[in-house]
Design an enzyme around this catalytic site. Structure first.
Site, mmCIF file in Angstrom:
data_model
loop_
_atom_site.group_PDB
_atom_site.id
_atom_site.type_symbol
_atom_site.label_atom_id
_atom_site.label_comp_id
_atom_site.label_asym_id
_atom_site.label_seq_id
_atom_site.Cartn_x
_atom_site.Cartn_y
_atom_site.Cartn_z
ATOM 1 N N HIS A 18 -12.546 -38.091 39.502
ATOM 2 C CA HIS A 18 -11.575 -37.981 38.405
ATOM 3 C C HIS A 18 -10.360 -38.875 38.647
ATOM 4 O O HIS A 18 -9.433 -38.486 39.360
ATOM 5 C CB HIS A 18 -11.151 -36.513 38.263
ATOM 6 N N HIS A 20 -7.734 -42.066 36.599
ATOM 7 C CA HIS A 20 -7.361 -42.777 35.369
ATOM 8 C C HIS A 20 -6.936 -44.185 35.751
ATOM 9 O O HIS A 20 -5.850 -44.382 36.287
ATOM 10 C CB HIS A 20 -6.194 -42.072 34.668
ATOM 11 N N PHE A 21 -7.812 -45.157 35.493
ATOM 12 C CA PHE A 21 -7.472 -46.544 35.819
ATOM 13 C C PHE A 21 -6.807 -47.257 34.633
ATOM 14 O O PHE A 21 -6.451 -48.420 34.725
ATOM 15 C CB PHE A 21 -8.710 -47.293 36.325
ATOM 16 N N ARG A 22 -6.696 -46.537 33.472
ATOM 17 C CA ARG A 22 -5.921 -47.044 32.316
ATOM 18 C C ARG A 22 -6.408 -48.402 31.814
ATOM 19 O O ARG A 22 -7.472 -48.531 31.318
ATOM 20 C CB ARG A 22 -4.426 -47.106 32.670
ATOM 21 N N ASP A 235 -7.493 -36.518 40.116
ATOM 22 C CA ASP A 235 -6.872 -36.680 38.799
ATOM 23 C C ASP A 235 -5.706 -37.672 38.920
ATOM 24 O O ASP A 235 -4.606 -37.435 38.398
ATOM 25 C CB ASP A 235 -6.392 -35.352 38.217
ATOM 26 N N HIS A 239 1.650 -43.267 35.737
ATOM 27 C CA HIS A 239 2.614 -43.632 34.695
ATOM 28 C C HIS A 239 3.663 -44.489 35.375
ATOM 29 O O HIS A 239 3.735 -44.517 36.607
ATOM 30 C CB HIS A 239 3.263 -42.370 34.100
ATOM 31 N N GLY A 252 1.328 -36.145 34.799
ATOM 32 C CA GLY A 252 0.396 -36.902 35.643
ATOM 33 C C GLY A 252 0.974 -37.186 37.009
ATOM 34 O O GLY A 252 2.154 -37.485 37.132
HETATM 35 C C1 NCD Z 1 -3.665 -37.036 32.414
HETATM 36 C C2 NCD Z 1 -3.282 -38.467 32.067
HETATM 37 O O1 NCD Z 1 -2.127 -38.864 32.297
HETATM 38 O O2 NCD Z 1 -4.152 -39.222 31.620
HETATM 39 N N1 NCD Z 1 -2.475 -36.331 32.785
HETATM 40 C C3 NCD Z 1 -2.413 -35.251 33.574
HETATM 41 O O3 NCD Z 1 -1.337 -34.644 33.673
HETATM 42 N N2 NCD Z 1 -3.466 -34.828 34.248
HETATM 43 C C4 NCD Z 1 -4.329 -36.433 31.229
HETATM 44 C C5 NCD Z 1 -4.862 -35.068 31.425
HETATM 45 O O4 NCD Z 1 -5.707 -34.844 32.316
HETATM 46 O O5 NCD Z 1 -4.496 -34.168 30.652
HETATM 47 ZN ZN ZN Z 2 -7.105 -36.524 34.280
HETATM 48 ZN ZN ZN Z 3 -6.975 -33.252 32.636
#
Ligand code: NCD
Ligand code: ZN
Ligand code: ZN
Length: 356
Positions: A18, A20-22, A235, A239, A252
């Site tokens: 899990h 997020h590489f955006r 996760d 940002h 995040g």
């Molecule tokens: C995640 C994100 O920034 O993409 N943020 C987070 O707080 N985990 C999105 C998400 O999982 O709700």
């Molecule tokens: Zn996430």
């Molecule tokens: Zn999430």
């Protein structure tokens, strides 16, 4: 799997299901390349990337485009597809997994999720849930009851359709118990180590799902210690610091660079064994994502067995701040190799070029 000398530990490469590489419309936050740097610095050789990019990956076309870009990375890349508007889109994309957000439930409804589940069951994909029922959200409050209610919904859907289910970033010991036998679960380093009381910086500690009370957090650690948790995942959600310091900070936390060290700190504290570390953060997620990270084929992490202080400024990706700043962690990643090639050594990431 694990070789131990006095000073060093050699582990199979870690697998983070899990992240997020955006990139694309959000490349100011992070890019595929920056994300891969953070992974390599953290001993992570394979990732499962999330579809909440801009645009959100809801079509076969976007899914293929993103997978092709990710395949140019030195780490092994997998992508969880976003919820499509039409269920038939799954037949075109043939993803291994579909990620369901509370926002998807709010906009498409649980019935759409159930139709997706049916289709996924027959195509052989699995559903990965950010499991919070949005009908329990009030203003910016997202209480634990939202997770409890979602677990019950998803249990019914899994039983009716037979679809394979994974619940990501669970926060309650309740969820680990209640999903036994019908879903796998993972926990994040922040829900295990940070809580409403010990996390001092409100913006940096803001995350979905929210950090819980110290009591709930300790219950989650106990669930981990008793073997009720299947996997560990960051996760990693980058940002910019400007966004985090604004009047309306986005949720995040990014921790890909330090997640293995934080888990090894739990080993040092006697909460998990070294076999657990490998099971939670390599073996089980590699099976979930369908990646082969066999040490014999040259994907491994070398860890120096010493205590160090976490510094966001040393992170290798775009995100260079952390609510874990100045935490003492144990086990610093010294080198990371993927398929026989060393991409990270002595704090430097190198030979990292996107093939595309
Ligand atoms: C995640 C994100 O920034 O993409 N943020 C987070 O707080 N985990 C999105 C998400 O999982 O709700
Ligand atoms: Zn996430
Ligand atoms: Zn999430």
């Amino acid at each position: 799997l694990v070789q131990l000398s006095n000073k060093y530990l050699i582990l199979p490469g870690m697998v983070d299901l899990h992240v997020h590489f955006r990139d694309w419309g959000l490349s100011h936050k992070e890019t595929l390349e920056g994300g891969a740097r953070a992974a390599l610095a953290g001993g992570v050789v394979a990732v499962g990337d999330m579809p909440n990019t801009s645009p959100h990956i809801r079509t076969a076309e976007l899914y293929r485009k993103r997978v092709e870009q990710g395949s140019g990375l030195p780490i092994l890349y997998r992508l969880h597809m976003g919820v499509p508007e039409e269920v038939a889109e799954l037949d075109r994309a043939r993803p291994r997994s579909v990620k369901i957000y509370p926002e998807d439930v709010a906009s498409f409804g649980w019935q759409h999720v159930e139709r997706l589940a049916e289709r996924c069951a027959s195509l052989g994909c699995f559903l990965i849930f950010h499991c919070e029922d949005p009908s329990y959200f009030k203003n910016s409050e997202r209480p634990p009851e939202a997770e409890v209610a979602c677990v019950e919904r998803v249990r019914q859907i899994a039983h009716r359709t037979g679809v394979r289910v994974h619940l990501t970033h669970i926060t309650l010991p309740y969820t680990a118990e209640a999903t036994r036998g019908w879903a796998s679960v993972d926990v994040t380093p922040h829900h295990l180590l940070l809580d409403m009381d010990n996390c001092k910086d409100p913006a940096l500690c803001l995350v979905n799902p929210r950090l819980r009370t110290p009591e709930i957090r300790r219950g989650l650690l106990a669930a981990l210690a008793s073997g009720l948790i299947d996997m560990y995942a960051t996760d990693h959600a980058p940002h910019t610091l400007e966004e985090k310091r604004s009047g309306n900070p986005p949720p995040g936390i990014c921790s890909l660079d330090i997640a293995l060290s934080l888990l090894l700190s739990l080993w040092k504290r006697g909460i998990v064994s070294l076999d657990d570390v490998v099971r939670l953060y390599s073996f089980r997620p590699s099976r979930l994502l369908g990646v082969d990270i066999d040490t014999a084929r040259g994907s491994f992490a070398v860890v120096k067995l010493e205590e160090f202080e976490i510094r966001g400024g040393n992170f290798a990706g775009s995100c260079k701040f952390t609510p874990f700043e100045k935490f003492k962690a144990f086990g610093m990643v010294e080198a990371t190799a993927v398929r026989g090639k060393i991409y990270f050594k002595n704090g430097e990431v190198y030979s990292l070029q996107l093939a595309l």
